[in-house]
Design a protein around this motif. Structure first.
Motif, PDB file in Angstrom:
ATOM      1  N   GLU A 114      -2.697  -2.061  -7.389  1.00 17.91           N
ATOM      2  CA  GLU A 114      -2.885  -2.866  -7.156  1.00 17.91           C
ATOM      3  C   GLU A 114      -1.423  -2.723  -6.199  1.00 17.91           C
ATOM      4  N   SER A 115      -0.293  -2.627  -6.529  1.00 17.20           N
ATOM      5  CA  SER A 115       0.955  -2.420  -6.225  1.00 17.20           C
ATOM      6  C   SER A 115       0.931  -1.322  -5.063  1.00 17.20           C
ATOM      7  N   LEU A 128      -0.654   0.812 -10.374  1.00 15.81           N
ATOM      8  CA  LEU A 128      -0.168   1.071  -9.704  1.00 15.81           C
ATOM      9  C   LEU A 128      -1.277   1.157  -8.478  1.00 15.81           C
ATOM     10  N   TRP A 167       7.058  -5.662 -11.444  1.00 18.54           N
ATOM     11  CA  TRP A 167       6.192  -5.666 -11.572  1.00 18.54           C
ATOM     12  C   TRP A 167       5.650  -5.238 -13.231  1.00 18.54           C
ATOM     13  N   TYR A 183       9.553  -5.439  -1.821  1.00 15.97           N
ATOM     14  CA  TYR A 183       9.479  -4.079  -0.922  1.00 15.97           C
ATOM     15  C   TYR A 183      11.032  -4.228  -0.233  1.00 15.97           C
ATOM     16  N   ASP A 211      -0.548  -3.455  -2.038  1.00 15.79           N
ATOM     17  CA  ASP A 211      -0.134  -4.441  -1.803  1.00 15.79           C
ATOM     18  C   ASP A 211       0.937  -3.842  -0.952  1.00 15.79           C
ATOM     19  N   ARG A 212       1.040  -3.458  -1.049  1.00 10.71           N
ATOM     20  CA  ARG A 212       1.948  -2.744  -0.263  1.00 10.71           C
ATOM     21  C   ARG A 212       2.099  -2.528   1.175  1.00 10.71           C
TER      22      ARG A 212
END
Lengths: 319, 396
Positions: free
Chosen positions: B86-87, B84, A146, A135, B90-91
């Motif tokens: 999970e990310s 989507l 991803w 990020y 995570d973010r």
């Protein structure tokens, strides 16, 4: 062998379809509904399917398919739209493939952008770790990391044979400008790290790598870089030859110093994380674009049996 | 003016009073130039468990804001796409991610759920959340059909839960300053309100006109324009009161676009004023403005360009009024140009600033037990107006 090729209407996709047909394979090429007509040479040779992979795919898409060559990615719009258009589409496509159960091989187009560019000392290889802080990089790196994660997980769970190809900068006719060559400032072009070799692959060489990988069906990860060594200075000279832009050499460390200074100022002005900066002034992004390293291609050559032709001095290099 | 205040009194709560929340959002909002911070501290009690259903485009603003709020734990993100969910987890540091919202609701029992999925799913999801005793913050439009919203309203009342629709533009700086101006009586009694949105949704790069994939909002009655009506309707409602009657013009001028309509005009007779609502996909450049015409002056809030310009009856000789008004407007425009540039360089929420303010104040309400910035009845009235605007489409 029958290959299902996604992203067939794209810069790389058209050449991959051409390469697969050239190797005598059957191809089902996926084009988005509104993309233009396929090249005339595909007529009668490739089966065209119109579909947008953001919508759930029909199971018929995989009828008789031996290998999925997955190239499709969303390159425009916001980072969120690109993520949905690339990662979520990949997830949906793989779920459809899982339901059909007949196709068990995948060749995935990944990218050099997934690597942690701070990690290597001299050479960036397939063993270089993946970026641990995606990020902090750009939306493209996030979506590619991803996308790989999604496909790797499903492949491991289902016992699919997965070949991940990570090309460097792909160049060729209709796509002459590559990010690593430098920074364009209208009439000036800053050539960063001018005398280092760029991790380049000509689109025809890269397409051959995908065709070979689809044929071989070997599990593994392979960096795709041409043998031909081309410096950033030489590359910029060729692709700027008709524009009249002036090349200015910029040492790598000088540019990185400027990027760190800009980030520092930005954090003072917009604490704590800083404001928005152009990509080349974000140290993590600058490094991933310009860091001078060695880019060996031994694994792709030895394991896949892929070879690259010299294109840079030919008429098909950039025009 | 008094009647407007009576209708919208809850909007005049100074959300910047809570120093703790303000400090948490300071890095993101400092460049926007919010009002003065007053040192008022509030004990907010236990940690609020929050969850988000739908991790697409607009969810990132909700997640970014929630993850920075003190006293709030982002318990989970849920999306049909595992990647989507999970990310996003995570973010933004969520404790868990789910692909099944019913499982998430039963396992985590969140205090509040943000619903940021496509509109057609809002009703079903909001109903499940309210039945699971969670407060609901739903993206606009709250439901695809008015009858569905009426059902949700009843359920929220029965369950004693909050049901908040995202009227984020009410809390963008210029609109807040405009409300303050009306409250201070600078414009006199509100005579007319105009909400104007020009947005090029016809461009093929715009998701509404994507030639490859039909946007889910196109399935709403009124198509893409219906997706924006809650914004326009909420802005005029909070200045003009309840709608009494409406007249509309819906047009499709570009024949080869997937949009059922690309131009919209409405005239509304409201409790305390008249109002016009305008949407144009053809007029450029993109703009979002709220104009209030009062008995003593008028003001224009440029929501996306973050400025408020006013012309009012000043206590000076009458011939000099235009001169002083022009001087003030020039000053505002000059300052606004530099502020816009600064905003572009900064990392704040940009035009979503109102969403951050609304979210922060909502959590403050939950923690302190105070009423939210607007009531369920207000939301009902806005939805009723949206419904009338859509119904009117079929009458001519």
């Amino acid at each position: 062998m029958k290959a299902l090729v996604t992203g067939s209407g794209g810069f790389l996709g058209r050449h991959v379809v051409h390469a697969l047909l050239g190797h005598g394979h059957a191809v089902r090429a996926v084009l988005r509904p509104a993309s233009g007509d396929p090249p005339p040479e595909w007529k009668g040779r490739a089966e065209i399917v119109r579909a947008d992979l953001r919508a759930p795919a029909s199971e018929e898409l995989f009828d008789g398919v031996d290998v999925l060559v997955h190239l499709a990615a969303t390159m425009s719009g916001s980072a969120e739209a690109a993520f949905a258009g690339t990662v979520v589409s990949t997830e949906k496509l793989c779920e459809t493939m899982l339901r059909t159960g007949s196709t068990r091989r995948v060749v995935l187009a990944s990218s050099f952008s997934v690597y942690d560019w701070t990690a290597p000392k001299r050479a960036l290889t397939e063993e270089t770790p993946i970026e641990p802080k995606p990020y902090d990089r750009d939306g493209y790196a996030v979506m590619k990391i991803w996308q790989e994660r999604v496909v790797r997980r499903l492949a491991a769970e289902q016992g699919w044979t997965l070949t991940v190809l990570r090309p460097g900068f792909i160049y060729g006719p209709a796509w002459p400008e590559v990010g690593g060559a430098g920074i364009s400032l209208k009439k000036l072009f800053l050539v960063v790290s001018p005398f280092s070799s760029l991790p380049l692959t000509h689109v025809e060489n890269c397409a051959q790598a995908f065709a070979v990988a689809a044929e071989k069906g070997l599990a593994g990860t392979f960096n795709i870089i041409d043998d031909e060594s081309i410096t950033a200075w030489r590359y910029a000279g060729k692709f700027l030859s008709h524009s009249g832009a002036i090349r200015i050499p910029v040492p790598y460390w000088l540019g990185l110093g400027v990027a760190y200074s800009a980030q520092c100022v930005s954090r003072i002005l917009f604490p704590p994380s800083g404001g928005k900066l152009p990509a080349f002034l974000v140290p993590q992004r600058y490094r991933a674009r310009f860091r001078p390293l060695e880019f060996p291609n031994r694994r792709a050559k030895e394991t896949l049996g892929w070879s690259s032709k010299p294109f840079f001095d030919s008429a098909r290099a950039l025009t | 003016m008094e009647s407007v205040c009576a209708t919208t009194s809850c909007l005049f709560v100074d959300i910047t009073e809570n120093r703790r929340l303000w400090n948490a959002l300071q890095p993101q909002l400092s460049a926007i130039g919010y009002g003065k911070i007053r040192a008022v501290s509030k004990k907010t009690g236990a940690v609020i468990q929050s969850a988000v259903i739908g991790a697409g485009q607009v969810a990132t603003q909700h997640l970014a804001c929630i993850s920075r709020l003190p006293g709030v734990r982002l318990a989970a993100v849920c999306d049909l796409s595992r990647a989507l969910a999970e990310s996003a987890a995570d973010r933004y540091g969520a404790n868990a991610w789910y692909t099944d919202h019913t499982r998430m609701l039963s396992e985590l029992k969140p205090d509040i759920v943000h619903i940021t999925t496509p509109p057609s799913s809002h009703f079903r999801l909001a109903k499940d959340c309210l039945n699971a005793d969670a407060h609901v913050f739903v993206e606009k439009p709250a439901t695809a059909r008015f009858e569905e919203f009426a059902e949700l309203q009843l359920l929220a009342q029965t369950k004693r839960r909050l049901l908040i629709e995202d009227y984020n533009y009410l809390y963008n700086g210029p609109v807040r300053r405009l409300l303050d101006s009306v409250k201070a009586g600078e414009l006199g009694a509100v005579v007319h309100v105009e909400a104007l949105l020009c947005l090029n949704i016809l461009d093929k790069t715009n998701p509404f006109s994507d030639p490859n994939l039909r946007h889910p909002a196109l399935d709403l009655e009124g198509g893409a324009i219906a997706d924006f009506l809650p914004h326009l309707a909420s802005l005029v409602y909070f200045f003009g009161g309840k709608a009494c009657s409406v007249r509309t013009v819906w047009e499709k001028r570009k024949v080869d676009s997937p949009l059922p309509y690309d131009e919209f005009r409405a005239t509304v007779r409201m409790e305390h004023a008249t109002a016009t609502l305008l949407f144009s996909a053809h007029s450029q450049p993109d703009s979002f403005r709220l104009s209030v015409f009062g008995s003593r002056g008028r003001a224009v809030a440029d929501i996306w360009e973050n400025r408020l310009t006013r012309a009012w009856l000043r206590p000076v000789a009458k011939p000099l009024i235009p001169f002083y008004n022009a001087l003030e407007e020039a000053k505002v425009l000059r300052r606004s140009a530099f502020k816009l540039l600064w905003q572009k360089l900064g990392s704040g929420p940009g035009t979503f600033e109102g969403l951050w303010v609304l979210t922060a104040s909502l959590y403050d309400s939950l923690a302190s037990g105070t009423p939210p910035l607007f009531s369920l009845e207000d939301t009902m009235e806005v939805n009723r107006l949206v419904h009338e605007l859509k119904q009117e489409r079929n009458r001519f």
